[in-house]
Design a protein around this motif. Structure first.
Motif, PDB file in Angstrom:
ATOM      1  N   ALA A 127       0.765  -1.241  -0.225  1.00 43.83           N
ATOM      2  CA  ALA A 127       0.103   0.109   0.042  1.00 43.83           C
ATOM      3  C   ALA A 127       0.925   1.176   0.044  1.00 43.83           C
ATOM      4  CB  ALA A 127      -0.909   0.288   1.133  1.00 43.83           C
ATOM      5  N   GLU A 128       2.123   1.035   1.253  1.00 49.50           N
ATOM      6  CA  GLU A 128       3.113   2.765   0.734  1.00 49.50           C
ATOM      7  C   GLU A 128       3.915   2.222  -0.702  1.00 49.50           C
ATOM      8  OE1 GLU A 128       6.812   4.184   3.713  1.00 49.50           O
ATOM      9  OE2 GLU A 128       5.852   1.661   3.931  1.00 49.50           O
ATOM     10  N   PHE A 129       3.467   1.265  -1.351  1.00 55.39           N
ATOM     11  CA  PHE A 129       4.624   1.732  -2.512  1.00 55.39           C
ATOM     12  C   PHE A 129       3.623   1.916  -3.372  1.00 55.39           C
ATOM     13  CE2 PHE A 129       5.679  -0.319  -6.711  1.00 55.39           C
ATOM     14  CZ  PHE A 129       6.934  -0.568  -6.431  1.00 55.39           C
ATOM     15  N   ALA A 130       2.412   1.965  -3.388  1.00 61.87           N
ATOM     16  CA  ALA A 130       1.405   2.547  -4.454  1.00 61.87           C
ATOM     17  C   ALA A 130       1.198   3.816  -3.815  1.00 61.87           C
ATOM     18  CB  ALA A 130       0.165   1.278  -4.369  1.00 61.87           C
ATOM     19  N   ARG A 131       1.111   3.853  -2.413  1.00 62.72           N
ATOM     20  CA  ARG A 131       0.908   5.426  -2.409  1.00 62.72           C
ATOM     21  C   ARG A 131       1.353   6.523  -2.793  1.00 62.72           C
ATOM     22  NH1 ARG A 131       0.194   4.363   2.171  1.00 62.72           N
ATOM     23  NH2 ARG A 131       2.200   5.711   3.475  1.00 62.72           N
ATOM     24  N   LYS A 132       2.313   5.950  -1.935  1.00 65.73           N
ATOM     25  CA  LYS A 132       3.936   6.881  -3.003  1.00 65.73           C
ATOM     26  C   LYS A 132       4.890   7.215  -3.332  1.00 65.73           C
ATOM     27  CE  LYS A 132       5.872   7.424   2.358  1.00 65.73           C
ATOM     28  NZ  LYS A 132       6.410   6.837   3.773  1.00 65.73           N
ATOM     29  N   LEU A 133       5.207   6.068  -4.302  1.00 61.81           N
ATOM     30  CA  LEU A 133       5.565   5.128  -5.053  1.00 61.81           C
ATOM     31  C   LEU A 133       4.568   6.299  -6.512  1.00 61.81           C
ATOM     32  CD1 LEU A 133       8.467   5.679  -7.139  1.00 61.81           C
ATOM     33  CD2 LEU A 133       8.048   3.172  -6.943  1.00 61.81           C
ATOM     34  N   LEU A 134       3.314   5.109  -7.081  1.00 59.51           N
ATOM     35  CA  LEU A 134       2.959   5.044  -8.418  1.00 59.51           C
ATOM     36  C   LEU A 134       1.451   6.185  -8.562  1.00 59.51           C
ATOM     37  CD1 LEU A 134       2.566   0.864  -8.109  1.00 59.51           C
ATOM     38  CD2 LEU A 134       4.042   2.371  -9.205  1.00 59.51           C
ATOM     39  N   GLU A 135       0.763   6.100  -7.140  1.00 57.40           N
ATOM     40  CA  GLU A 135      -0.193   7.254  -7.559  1.00 57.40           C
ATOM     41  C   GLU A 135       0.493   8.685  -7.717  1.00 57.40           C
ATOM     42  OE1 GLU A 135      -3.429   7.274  -7.448  1.00 57.40           O
ATOM     43  OE2 GLU A 135      -3.096   4.659  -6.728  1.00 57.40           O
ATOM     44  N   PRO A 136       1.813   8.835  -7.686  1.00 56.08           N
ATOM     45  CA  PRO A 136       1.809  10.922  -8.245  1.00 56.08           C
ATOM     46  C   PRO A 136       2.296  10.487  -8.956  1.00 56.08           C
ATOM     47  CG  PRO A 136       3.131  10.163  -6.134  1.00 56.08           C
ATOM     48  CD  PRO A 136       2.001   8.293  -6.256  1.00 56.08           C
ATOM     49  N   GLN A 137       2.908   9.084 -10.090  1.00 60.74           N
ATOM     50  CA  GLN A 137       2.781   9.241 -11.483  1.00 60.74           C
ATOM     51  C   GLN A 137       2.239   9.237 -11.991  1.00 60.74           C
ATOM     52  OE1 GLN A 137       5.845   6.071 -12.109  1.00 60.74           O
ATOM     53  NE2 GLN A 137       7.472   6.823 -10.626  1.00 60.74           N
ATOM     54  N   LEU A 138       0.728   8.506 -11.426  1.00 61.28           N
ATOM     55  CA  LEU A 138      -0.040   8.105 -12.453  1.00 61.28           C
ATOM     56  C   LEU A 138      -1.200   9.922 -12.414  1.00 61.28           C
ATOM     57  CD1 LEU A 138      -1.647   4.584 -10.418  1.00 61.28           C
ATOM     58  CD2 LEU A 138      -0.809   5.471 -13.334  1.00 61.28           C
ATOM     59  N   ARG A 139      -0.900  10.157 -10.738  1.00 55.42           N
ATOM     60  CA  ARG A 139      -2.271  12.011 -11.432  1.00 55.42           C
ATOM     61  C   ARG A 139      -0.702  12.425 -12.504  1.00 55.42           C
ATOM     62  NH1 ARG A 139      -1.859  10.609  -5.530  1.00 55.42           N
ATOM     63  NH2 ARG A 139       0.276  12.097  -5.271  1.00 55.42           N
ATOM     64  N   LEU A 140      -0.299  12.509 -12.993  1.00 51.77           N
ATOM     65  CA  LEU A 140       0.631  13.342 -13.642  1.00 51.77           C
ATOM     66  C   LEU A 140      -0.403  13.020 -15.022  1.00 51.77           C
ATOM     67  CD1 LEU A 140       4.202  13.002 -13.450  1.00 51.77           C
ATOM     68  CD2 LEU A 140       2.789  14.362 -13.194  1.00 51.77           C
ATOM     69  N   TYR A 141      -0.152  11.432 -15.404  1.00 51.05           N
ATOM     70  CA  TYR A 141      -1.223  11.028 -16.568  1.00 51.05           C
ATOM     71  C   TYR A 141      -2.839  11.281 -16.549  1.00 51.05           C
ATOM     72  CZ  TYR A 141       2.306   7.976 -18.071  1.00 51.05           C
ATOM     73  OH  TYR A 141       3.120   7.386 -19.007  1.00 51.05           O
ATOM     74  N   VAL A 142      -2.927  11.519 -15.133  1.00 50.90           N
ATOM     75  CA  VAL A 142      -4.629  12.413 -15.058  1.00 50.90           C
ATOM     76  C   VAL A 142      -4.897  13.449 -15.279  1.00 50.90           C
ATOM     77  CG1 VAL A 142      -6.265  12.650 -13.176  1.00 50.90           C
ATOM     78  CG2 VAL A 142      -5.842  10.595 -13.653  1.00 50.90           C
ATOM     79  N   ARG A 143      -3.712  14.152 -14.981  1.00 52.47           N
ATOM     80  CA  ARG A 143      -3.489  15.996 -15.899  1.00 52.47           C
ATOM     81  C   ARG A 143      -3.604  15.830 -16.695  1.00 52.47           C
ATOM     82  NH1 ARG A 143      -1.079  16.272 -10.487  1.00 52.47           N
ATOM     83  NH2 ARG A 143       1.143  16.342 -11.398  1.00 52.47           N
TER      84      ARG A 143
END
Length: 208
Positions: A133-149
């Motif tokens: 969960a920490e890996f997803a929250r700290k590493l993956l999610e910030p990168q995915l939000r770039l695509y969303v924006r």
């Protein structure tokens, strides 16, 4: 007579922390996650293992923080070195911009300094739900939000349908790349990244 300055504990701690990051990433790349130990990291970094246990509860936690720091350094460099948050370029051509960033992702995944720690953390995260969960929250999610924006900007420009779920849309881009990376049965190439973008944007059905 010049007045001698007392050692700065914060600078010493930062040097030790940086040495531990470097040691953890180097060892997991050279020997693999299973053979990497706290004792080995400490010896490589030139610190006592009690120093590591004072800051982290496990080697997975050390590697997680070291890898996050590596990603932050890469983001700062991509942003011009001023510490600004990296964003997917917006040239007005969504397809070109997405191909550019997905090619960069492929390059990163093919680089051992990123590939090996990523695999180790992903595998350990399957066993350790909290770490996953920490890996997803700290590493993956910030990168995915770039695509969303970037996709949201595409909506504003009329290049992306308004009724789309942007979270699902981004998964059409990054999901296939992650799948091929995990399986390691086929190569990750720029041509593959470009094709993923084209399929995601234009679909599979014949064009009228």
């Amino acid at each position: 007579m010049a007045e001698s300055k007392a050692p700065d504990p914060s600078r010493r701690s930062e040097r030790s922390r940086r040495a531990i990051y470097d040691a953890a990433l180097a060892l997991v790349t050279e020997a693999g996650y299973a053979r990497t130990t706290i004792e080995g990291i400490a010896a490589r970094a030139g610190v006592g293992k009690q120093t590591i246990y004072r800051w982290w509860p496990s080697k997975a936690a050390v590697l997680m923080e070291a890898f996050l720091d590596l990603g932050e350094q890469a983001a700062r460099e991509a942003g011009g070195g001023d510490g600004a948050e990296y964003e997917i370029p917006d040239t007005g051509d969504l397809e070109t911009d997405l191909k550019l960033v997905l090619r960069a992702t492929v390059d990163q995944m093919n680089t051992p300094v990123y590939d090996v720690p990523s695999r180790a953390l992903a595998a350990e995260g399957v066993i350790d739900a909290e770490l996953g969960a920490e890996f997803a929250r700290k590493l993956l999610e910030p990168q995915l939000r770039l695509y969303v924006r970037r996709l949201a900007a595409g909506q504003d420009a009329g290049a992306v349908r308004r009724d789309l779920d942007l979270r699902i849309a981004l998964e059409l881009l990054v999901g296939p790349v992650a799948h091929r990376w995990l399986l390691r049965t086929l190569p990750l190439t720029h041509e593959y990244a470009d094709t993923i973008v084209e399929y995601a944007l234009h679909g599979l059905a014949p064009r009228s």
